[in-house]
Write a protein that holds these residues in place. Structure first.
Motif, PDB file in Angstrom:
ATOM      1  N   UNK A  76       0.909  -1.156   0.063  1.00 18.19           N
ATOM      2  CA  UNK A  76      -0.003  -0.105   0.108  1.00 18.19           C
ATOM      3  C   UNK A  76       1.170   1.251   0.010  1.00 18.19           C
ATOM      4  N   UNK A  77       1.862   1.240   0.677  1.00 19.28           N
ATOM      5  CA  UNK A  77       2.816   2.618   0.712  1.00 19.28           C
ATOM      6  C   UNK A  77       3.218   2.774  -0.314  1.00 19.28           C
ATOM      7  N   UNK A  78       3.820   1.452  -1.702  1.00 20.24           N
ATOM      8  CA  UNK A  78       4.668   1.636  -2.428  1.00 20.24           C
ATOM      9  C   UNK A  78       3.370   2.300  -3.433  1.00 20.24           C
ATOM     10  N   UNK A  79       2.070   1.723  -3.356  1.00 20.55           N
ATOM     11  CA  UNK A  79       0.763   2.250  -4.494  1.00 20.55           C
ATOM     12  C   UNK A  79       1.102   3.734  -3.856  1.00 20.55           C
ATOM     13  N   UNK A  80       1.047   3.832  -2.862  1.00 17.87           N
ATOM     14  CA  UNK A  80       1.138   5.762  -2.466  1.00 17.87           C
ATOM     15  C   UNK A  80       2.267   6.886  -2.703  1.00 17.87           C
ATOM     16  N   UNK A  81       3.639   5.425  -2.951  1.00 20.05           N
ATOM     17  CA  UNK A  81       4.507   6.469  -3.317  1.00 20.05           C
ATOM     18  C   UNK A  81       4.369   7.186  -4.326  1.00 20.05           C
ATOM     19  N   UNK A  82       3.923   6.260  -5.601  1.00 16.61           N
ATOM     20  CA  UNK A  82       3.945   5.971  -6.935  1.00 16.61           C
ATOM     21  C   UNK A  82       3.498   6.399  -7.495  1.00 16.61           C
ATOM     22  N   UNK A  83       2.404   6.814  -6.655  1.00 17.94           N
ATOM     23  CA  UNK A  83       1.163   8.478  -7.062  1.00 17.94           C
ATOM     24  C   UNK A  83       2.140   9.492  -7.247  1.00 17.94           C
ATOM     25  N   UNK A  84       3.090   9.801  -6.753  1.00 16.75           N
ATOM     26  CA  UNK A  84       4.109  10.953  -6.887  1.00 16.75           C
ATOM     27  C   UNK A  84       5.314  11.275  -7.501  1.00 16.75           C
ATOM     28  N   UNK A  85       5.447   9.728  -8.674  1.00 15.04           N
ATOM     29  CA  UNK A  85       6.578   9.422  -9.248  1.00 15.04           C
ATOM     30  C   UNK A  85       6.294  10.415 -10.988  1.00 15.04           C
ATOM     31  N   UNK A  86       4.946  10.645 -11.159  1.00 17.16           N
ATOM     32  CA  UNK A  86       4.551  10.943 -12.470  1.00 17.16           C
ATOM     33  C   UNK A  86       4.122   9.768 -13.355  1.00 17.16           C
TER      34      UNK A  86
END
Length: 171
Positions: free
Chosen positions: A45-55
């Motif tokens: 879940x943290x990975x998905x949340x962080x990926x949303x900030x990667x452009x």
């Protein structure tokens, strides 16, 4: 009447029997695996949340696959206890359309966005991480299923023979 095993087979059998675990060890493995599943879901879940900030060219969506163990296991809360199934997604307003986790589909989006070499590498790493979260989640589910099956078998055997379950792995 002679020995049931030849000397060579006896020593192999003895070594194998030493590997039989008691119910306490199996229950400890269940608890350890349950904790591993919870931690893995949290990381996914943290990975998905962080990926949303990667452009990225598309957002990631977290889908859940319930952990199905069998009748011997307690019911687990699906939100915290699941097999992560992360996928690429397209949003139109509040409507989400999940895109297959097939890399070829993502490559088309990268081509359309005229993505650079570094952007393509980033998307490949993200895609591989998505696959890894799913694969490890499945592996943990199978490990948990095997431990519950073993504990269930031990309980059935002990009950059928009227032997305390704790005596099964003692020499």
């Amino acid at each position: 009447m002679g020995d049931l095993f030849s000397n060579r087979k006896q020593s192999v059998c003895d070594k194998s029997l030493l590997r039989v675990r008691g119910i306490e060890a199996v229950q400890a493995e269940i608890k350890e695996t349950e904790e591993a599943v919870l931690q893995w879901v949290k990381e996914a879940r943290q990975f998905v949340e962080q990926s949303r900030k990667m452009g990225l060219v598309r957002r990631l969506a977290y889908r859940t696959i319930p952990v199905r163990i069998g009748r011997a296991a307690p019911p687990y809360p699906q939100r915290e206890f699941n097999v992560p199934n992360i996928c690429w997604a397209e949003y139109e307003g509040k409507q989400r359309r999940d895109i297959t986790t097939d890399w070829d589909t993502v490559a088309v989006y990268l081509d359309a966005a005229n993505a650079s070499y570094d952007e393509r590498l980033l998307h490949m790493r993200v895609h591989l991480a998505m696959k890894r979260y799913h694969s490890e989640g499945r592996r943990l589910q199978e490990k948990l299923k095997a431990a519950y099956a073993l504990a269930d078998e031990m309980a059935k055997m002990a009950q059928s023979q009227n032997i305390p379950i704790g005596k099964l792995a003692q020499g």
